[in-house]
Motif scaffolding. Structure first.
Motif, PDB file in Angstrom:
ATOM      1  N   GLU A 105      22.000  76.601 -66.440  1.00  0.00           N
ATOM      2  CA  GLU A 105      21.389  77.391 -65.365  1.00  0.00           C
ATOM      3  C   GLU A 105      22.322  77.585 -64.174  1.00  0.00           C
ATOM      4  O   GLU A 105      22.385  78.685 -63.605  1.00  0.00           O
ATOM      5  CB  GLU A 105      20.048  76.790 -64.929  1.00  0.00           C
ATOM      6  CG  GLU A 105      19.261  77.783 -64.091  1.00  0.00           C
ATOM      7  CD  GLU A 105      18.010  77.194 -63.484  1.00  0.00           C
ATOM      8  OE1 GLU A 105      16.923  77.485 -63.986  1.00  0.00           O
ATOM      9  OE2 GLU A 105      18.129  76.452 -62.476  1.00  0.00           O
ATOM     10  N   PRO A 106      23.100  76.545 -63.781  1.00  0.00           N
ATOM     11  CA  PRO A 106      24.010  76.750 -62.649  1.00  0.00           C
ATOM     12  C   PRO A 106      25.191  77.675 -62.974  1.00  0.00           C
ATOM     13  O   PRO A 106      25.991  77.971 -62.082  1.00  0.00           O
ATOM     14  CB  PRO A 106      24.535  75.338 -62.344  1.00  0.00           C
ATOM     15  CG  PRO A 106      23.690  74.387 -63.113  1.00  0.00           C
ATOM     16  CD  PRO A 106      23.115  75.146 -64.249  1.00  0.00           C
ATOM     17  N   GLY A 107      25.333  78.102 -64.239  1.00  0.00           N
ATOM     18  CA  GLY A 107      26.415  79.015 -64.579  1.00  0.00           C
ATOM     19  C   GLY A 107      27.551  78.360 -65.348  1.00  0.00           C
ATOM     20  O   GLY A 107      28.515  79.025 -65.738  1.00  0.00           O
ATOM     21  N   ALA A 190      18.189  62.542 -70.482  1.00  0.00           N
ATOM     22  CA  ALA A 190      19.285  62.875 -69.576  1.00  0.00           C
ATOM     23  C   ALA A 190      18.865  62.417 -68.186  1.00  0.00           C
ATOM     24  O   ALA A 190      17.672  62.220 -67.929  1.00  0.00           O
ATOM     25  CB  ALA A 190      19.543  64.374 -69.567  1.00  0.00           C
ATOM     26  N   ASP A 191      19.847  62.269 -67.299  1.00  0.00           N
ATOM     27  CA  ASP A 191      19.476  61.960 -65.917  1.00  0.00           C
ATOM     28  C   ASP A 191      18.535  63.039 -65.395  1.00  0.00           C
ATOM     29  O   ASP A 191      17.548  62.760 -64.724  1.00  0.00           O
ATOM     30  CB  ASP A 191      20.714  61.765 -65.018  1.00  0.00           C
ATOM     31  CG  ASP A 191      21.768  62.854 -65.161  1.00  0.00           C
ATOM     32  OD1 ASP A 191      21.582  63.788 -65.971  1.00  0.00           O
ATOM     33  OD2 ASP A 191      22.797  62.777 -64.458  1.00  0.00           O
ATOM     34  N   GLY A 192      18.829  64.282 -65.732  1.00  0.00           N
ATOM     35  CA  GLY A 192      17.954  65.374 -65.333  1.00  0.00           C
ATOM     36  C   GLY A 192      18.426  66.681 -65.944  1.00  0.00           C
ATOM     37  O   GLY A 192      19.378  66.712 -66.731  1.00  0.00           O
ATOM     38  N   GLY A 193      17.728  67.755 -65.597  1.00  0.00           N
ATOM     39  CA  GLY A 193      18.127  69.083 -66.058  1.00  0.00           C
ATOM     40  C   GLY A 193      18.083  70.032 -64.875  1.00  0.00           C
ATOM     41  O   GLY A 193      17.666  69.649 -63.773  1.00  0.00           O
ATOM     42  N   GLY A 197      17.037  76.326 -59.996  1.00  0.00           N
ATOM     43  CA  GLY A 197      18.032  76.016 -58.976  1.00  0.00           C
ATOM     44  C   GLY A 197      17.964  74.586 -58.472  1.00  0.00           C
ATOM     45  O   GLY A 197      18.702  74.206 -57.569  1.00  0.00           O
ATOM     46  N   LYS A 198      17.072  73.812 -59.047  1.00  0.00           N
ATOM     47  CA  LYS A 198      16.947  72.417 -58.595  1.00  0.00           C
ATOM     48  C   LYS A 198      17.262  71.468 -59.732  1.00  0.00           C
ATOM     49  O   LYS A 198      17.233  71.838 -60.893  1.00  0.00           O
ATOM     50  CB  LYS A 198      15.493  72.159 -58.155  1.00  0.00           C
ATOM     51  CG  LYS A 198      15.070  72.915 -56.927  1.00  0.00           C
ATOM     52  CD  LYS A 198      13.872  72.182 -56.295  1.00  0.00           C
ATOM     53  CE  LYS A 198      13.268  72.976 -55.158  1.00  0.00           C
ATOM     54  NZ  LYS A 198      12.185  73.867 -55.622  1.00  0.00           N
ATOM     55  N   HIS A 199      17.520  70.202 -59.337  1.00  0.00           N
ATOM     56  CA  HIS A 199      17.660  69.168 -60.353  1.00  0.00           C
ATOM     57  C   HIS A 199      16.287  68.598 -60.664  1.00  0.00           C
ATOM     58  O   HIS A 199      15.592  68.134 -59.767  1.00  0.00           O
ATOM     59  CB  HIS A 199      18.567  68.032 -59.849  1.00  0.00           C
ATOM     60  CG  HIS A 199      20.001  68.436 -59.798  1.00  0.00           C
ATOM     61  ND1 HIS A 199      20.962  67.700 -59.142  1.00  0.00           N
ATOM     62  CD2 HIS A 199      20.635  69.503 -60.330  1.00  0.00           C
ATOM     63  CE1 HIS A 199      22.131  68.319 -59.282  1.00  0.00           C
ATOM     64  NE2 HIS A 199      21.952  69.409 -59.988  1.00  0.00           N
ATOM     65  N   THR A 232      23.086  66.068 -64.586  1.00  0.00           N
ATOM     66  CA  THR A 232      23.010  66.521 -63.199  1.00  0.00           C
ATOM     67  C   THR A 232      23.753  65.596 -62.238  1.00  0.00           C
ATOM     68  O   THR A 232      24.023  65.977 -61.103  1.00  0.00           O
ATOM     69  CB  THR A 232      21.534  66.581 -62.735  1.00  0.00           C
ATOM     70  OG1 THR A 232      20.946  65.300 -62.949  1.00  0.00           O
ATOM     71  CG2 THR A 232      20.767  67.640 -63.492  1.00  0.00           C
ATOM     72  N   GLY A 233      24.043  64.384 -62.657  1.00  0.00           N
ATOM     73  CA  GLY A 233      24.703  63.422 -61.771  1.00  0.00           C
ATOM     74  C   GLY A 233      23.758  62.757 -60.785  1.00  0.00           C
ATOM     75  O   GLY A 233      24.181  62.110 -59.836  1.00  0.00           O
ATOM     76  N   GLN A 234      22.432  62.915 -61.021  1.00  0.00           N
ATOM     77  CA  GLN A 234      21.465  62.245 -60.136  1.00  0.00           C
ATOM     78  C   GLN A 234      21.577  60.730 -60.284  1.00  0.00           C
ATOM     79  O   GLN A 234      21.912  60.237 -61.356  1.00  0.00           O
ATOM     80  CB  GLN A 234      20.028  62.652 -60.537  1.00  0.00           C
ATOM     81  CG  GLN A 234      19.647  64.048 -60.125  1.00  0.00           C
ATOM     82  CD  GLN A 234      18.495  64.550 -60.962  1.00  0.00           C
ATOM     83  OE1 GLN A 234      18.659  64.895 -62.135  1.00  0.00           O
ATOM     84  NE2 GLN A 234      17.314  64.623 -60.365  1.00  0.00           N
ATOM     85  N   ASP A 235      21.253  60.033 -59.218  1.00  0.00           N
ATOM     86  CA  ASP A 235      21.193  58.571 -59.272  1.00  0.00           C
ATOM     87  C   ASP A 235      20.075  58.144 -60.210  1.00  0.00           C
ATOM     88  O   ASP A 235      18.987  58.696 -60.151  1.00  0.00           O
ATOM     89  CB  ASP A 235      20.838  58.027 -57.868  1.00  0.00           C
ATOM     90  CG  ASP A 235      22.096  57.515 -57.192  1.00  0.00           C
ATOM     91  OD1 ASP A 235      23.122  57.361 -57.889  1.00  0.00           O
ATOM     92  OD2 ASP A 235      22.032  57.276 -55.970  1.00  0.00           O
ATOM     93  N   THR A 236      20.348  57.162 -61.041  1.00  0.00           N
ATOM     94  CA  THR A 236      19.256  56.683 -61.893  1.00  0.00           C
ATOM     95  C   THR A 236      19.225  55.159 -61.918  1.00  0.00           C
ATOM     96  O   THR A 236      20.254  54.494 -61.895  1.00  0.00           O
ATOM     97  CB  THR A 236      19.403  57.138 -63.365  1.00  0.00           C
ATOM     98  OG1 THR A 236      20.738  56.883 -63.774  1.00  0.00           O
ATOM     99  CG2 THR A 236      19.054  58.577 -63.546  1.00  0.00           C
TER     100      THR A 236
END
Ligand code: WT7
Length: 665
Positions: A105-107, A190-193, A197-199, A232-236
């Motif tokens: 989605e981010p390209g 996954a950490d997220g998707g 436009g958001k994580h 996404t690189g979110q903290d987990t």
């Protein structure tokens, strides 16, 4: 039989028909003789189709129906689904062909050839084995629409493990139910998707699912490991010993792995779907029969020419459409595909058409709800893009209204592409009713013909076929290779749900009509299953979620027709008067209940309309009369109320709605 879905009652008055162009017809994979060929000997026809798969041990038996309604197809053959979908193409010299053009989605983009997929599935298979997973074990997959989702499914298949993909839009609680029911030993997440436009976080929901909580006094006992892709690189939060990163165990794993050959009847996957009760059903599918069904129908309905076509199915791999028509059908056929992570309007409303232009998509498969959304946004948007690469369009998931069908054909297909409306279900595994694009003169709004080798009929209350021009219940009359093999751990429920209404016939749960030509028009569900944006939800499940909120004394839920989503969830709730002051907090109550349903089931189940009532209509035996509530929700005069225990109830509800007391989302 009374018309099932009033909004669709006039479908059969549609009389336009669009024959395929001579050019399309001449080059089509499926030619007119195919129906006669299949009719001559249905079982032999399927055996022929099955022989185009790669078998380790060729089968000698085709169909064993002696334990009906549990079918066995090709039972003495052995094969591997991942070998068919990936290795075979590399083995036969097609390794350089692109399997996926992935678009995040981010390209961000990735191109994966069949050789790349071969390397990745071998690594992932080795990693799964190193985490203790082996043949027959269940693996829950809870991922965004990224290549690792496909790789994970195929890696499971490669080692004979049974995957259970849970759509990323489901809640922690829904995930936990599915993990527990299948007794999964591994979760891949996954950490997220990326979404709008958001994580969107996923791993925290897995953590919540596995922990003790409101509905589960104990933490999950079966899951040994959580394998997490960094997207996404979110903290987990990280649970030592349990949690492992994909890049720590898959990336460094050996890229050499022998696929485990399994019996044709070995379960390939479980997929949960909503039924008419509160608990979702774990439908499971076979390996040999399922692959035969999806590969055959994909070739015929989508007319795939693997060397030249670029195929895009916009479904999520979390649903059966993604399983059958992204992973197993197209890959077995060696297709080049587009895989897109995100939503159609991020960052702009032309995103899908931009993707079609960018990759030169030739075959496009999507849902009516998406088409109606694009209609609403206006044709000026797709008109900005070059869509001339398209040559075939498909629709699935819900009845498509003739207006949407015509718009799709004209605006997206430039009046040149056949439109195929494909009817099928999670249960059927593959397409059962569809035009064949080079053969059938298509009719806007009709799925038309049973696939070659498939037996379909429309019957009345007694199970007798209705004449052309009449409506009734849709049934499948013959076993087919990709049919579900059962409900995980619950054979009685399987028999009861699908085979008891009309003995000897598979009851699909849909209403349908045959037109004067015998073509089939789908009319929507006749049971308590809702179809919201092509997503299947049970009214009972949403009611359970609502009454689990402390403010709610009682709830009745119906699917009411909606211009964009097909159906929308409409909830009638009785609030505990001691809990909240409705005069002051009416809207807040609705907001709180929506969030609660979202937390319990997932955002897809959020009621569009909430109407607070003091009573819901019930029969004298206490059954909620949803038919009457649907009348109210669809602003129709309320039908026959003679079986109601209290006939004034409906007046009060209707008055409340007219007074504008419904909270709309
Ligand atoms: C139900 C199955 C098949 C993949 C997506 C949904 C409805 C599906 C059509 C269609 C009219 C359709 C039916 C069916 N449905 N395709 N072309 N025309 N209705 O799979 O979640 O298992 O839902 O979707 O009501 O029973 P599912």
């Amino acid at each position: 039989m009374a018309t099932v879905v009033p909004a669709l009652a006039n479908l059969h008055t549609e009389t336009r028909a669009f024959p395929p162009s001579p050019e399309f017809a001449a080059q089509a994979n499926a030619q007119p003789g195919i129906y006669e060929q299949a009719d001559q000997d249905r079982v032999a026809f399927w055996a022929d189709q099955a022989r185009s798969l790669a078998w380790a041990t060729p089968f000698t038996e085709t169909l064993d129906w002696s334990d009906a309604p549990a079918a066995k197809w090709f039972a003495d053959g052995t094969l591997n689904a991942c070998d068919n979908a990936v290795d075979r193409h590399v083995r036969e010299g097609r390794g350089d062909r692109v399997a996926f053009h992935f678009e995040g989605e981010p390209g961000d983009t990735r191109t994966l050839t069949y050789a790349d997929m071969h390397r990745e599935v071998q690594k992932a298979a080795n990693a799964l084995e190193s985490l203790g997973v082996s043949k027959g074990d269940r693996v829950a997959i809870y991922l965004p629409q990224i290549p690792e989702a496909v790789i994970s499914m195929l890696a499971c298949a490669r080692i004979g493990a049974i995957h259970s993909v849970v759509f990323g839009g489901f809640s922690a609680e829904s995930l936990r139910q599915r993990i527990d029911d299948a007794e999964a030993s591994l979760v891949i997440t996954a950490d997220g998707g990326n979404r709008r436009g958001k994580h969107l976080a996923l791993k925290p929901l897995v953590d919540e699912a596995l922990a003790a909580g409101d509905h589960h006094p104990e933490p999950c006992a079966t899951v040994k490991h959580v394998l997490t892709v960094q997207r996404t690189g979110q903290d987990t939060h990280w649970e030592k010993g349990r949690d492992v990163w994909w890049h720590d165990v898959v990336d460094p794993a050996s890229d050499s792995h022998e696929p485990v050959m399994v019996e044709a009847e070995h379960p390939l996957f479980i997929l949960y779907t909503s039924g008419t009760t509160g608990s979702p059903k774990g439908l499971f599918h076979s390996t040999g029969g399922y692959l035969t069904g999806v590969a055959t129908t994909h070739k015929m309905v989508f007319d795939l020419k693997p060397e030249t076509d670029v195929y895009w199915c916009s479904a999520d791999v979390g649903w059966i459409t993604g399983h059958s028509y992204i992973v197993y059908g197209p890959m077995t056929n060696g297709a080049t595909q587009v895989l897109y992570e995100g939503t159609p309007n991020t960052p702009h409303e032309g995103r899908w058409w931009e993707i079609i232009q960018k990759y030169g998509v030739t075959i496009f498969y999507t849902a009516p709800t998406a088409i109606r959304t694009f209609m609403k946004w206006g044709e000026a948007i797709p008109n900005q893009y070059d869509l001339t690469s398209l040559r075939l369009l498909g629709s699935v998931g819900e009845p498509i209204n003739p207006e949407a069908w015509m718009w799709y054909r004209r605006v997206i297909g430039g009046d040149r592409c056949p439109v195929v409306d494909t009817w099928w279900q999670t249960e059927t595994g593959s397409i059962m009713i569809s035009p064949l694009p080079g053969v059938t003169a298509t009719k806007p709004g009709s799925a038309q013909k049973p696939m070659p080798g498939v037996g379909v009929d429309v019957v009345d209350d007694h199970g007798d076929p209705v004449p052309d021009g009449s409506g009734g219940y849709l049934v499948l009359t013959e076993p087919w290779p990709s049919m579900l093999r059962g409900i995980w751990g619950d054979r009685p429920r399987y028999e009861r749900t699908y085979w008891s209404r009309f003995p000897g016939l598979y009851f699909a749960g849909d209403g349908a009509k045959k037109d004067a030509d015998g073509d089939i028009w789908l009319l929507g569900r006749v049971d308590d299953v809702m179809n919201v944006s092509g997503h299947r939800l049970s009214t009972t499940e949403v009611e359970h979620a609502l009454v689990s909120h402390p403010w709610v004394a009682e709830a009745a839920v119906v699917g009411a027709s909606d211009d964009v989503t097909g159906q929308a969830v409409v909830a009638f709730v009785i609030i505990r008067s001691d809990a909240v002051d409705l005069n002051e907090d009416g809207h807040e109550v609705a907001v709180a209940l929506r969030n609660h349903v979202s937390h319990e089931i997932g955002p897809i189940a959020k009621p569009r309309t909430i109407l607070v009532v003091t009573e819901v209509p019930k029969t004298r035996s206490g059954k909620i009369m949803r038919r009457l509530l649907r009348d109210v929700a669809e602003h129709r005069p309320v039908g026959d109320v003679t079986t109601l225990a209290d006939s004034t109830v409906m007046d009060a509800i209707t008055a409340g709605l007219e007074a504008g007391k419904a909270d709309e989302d």
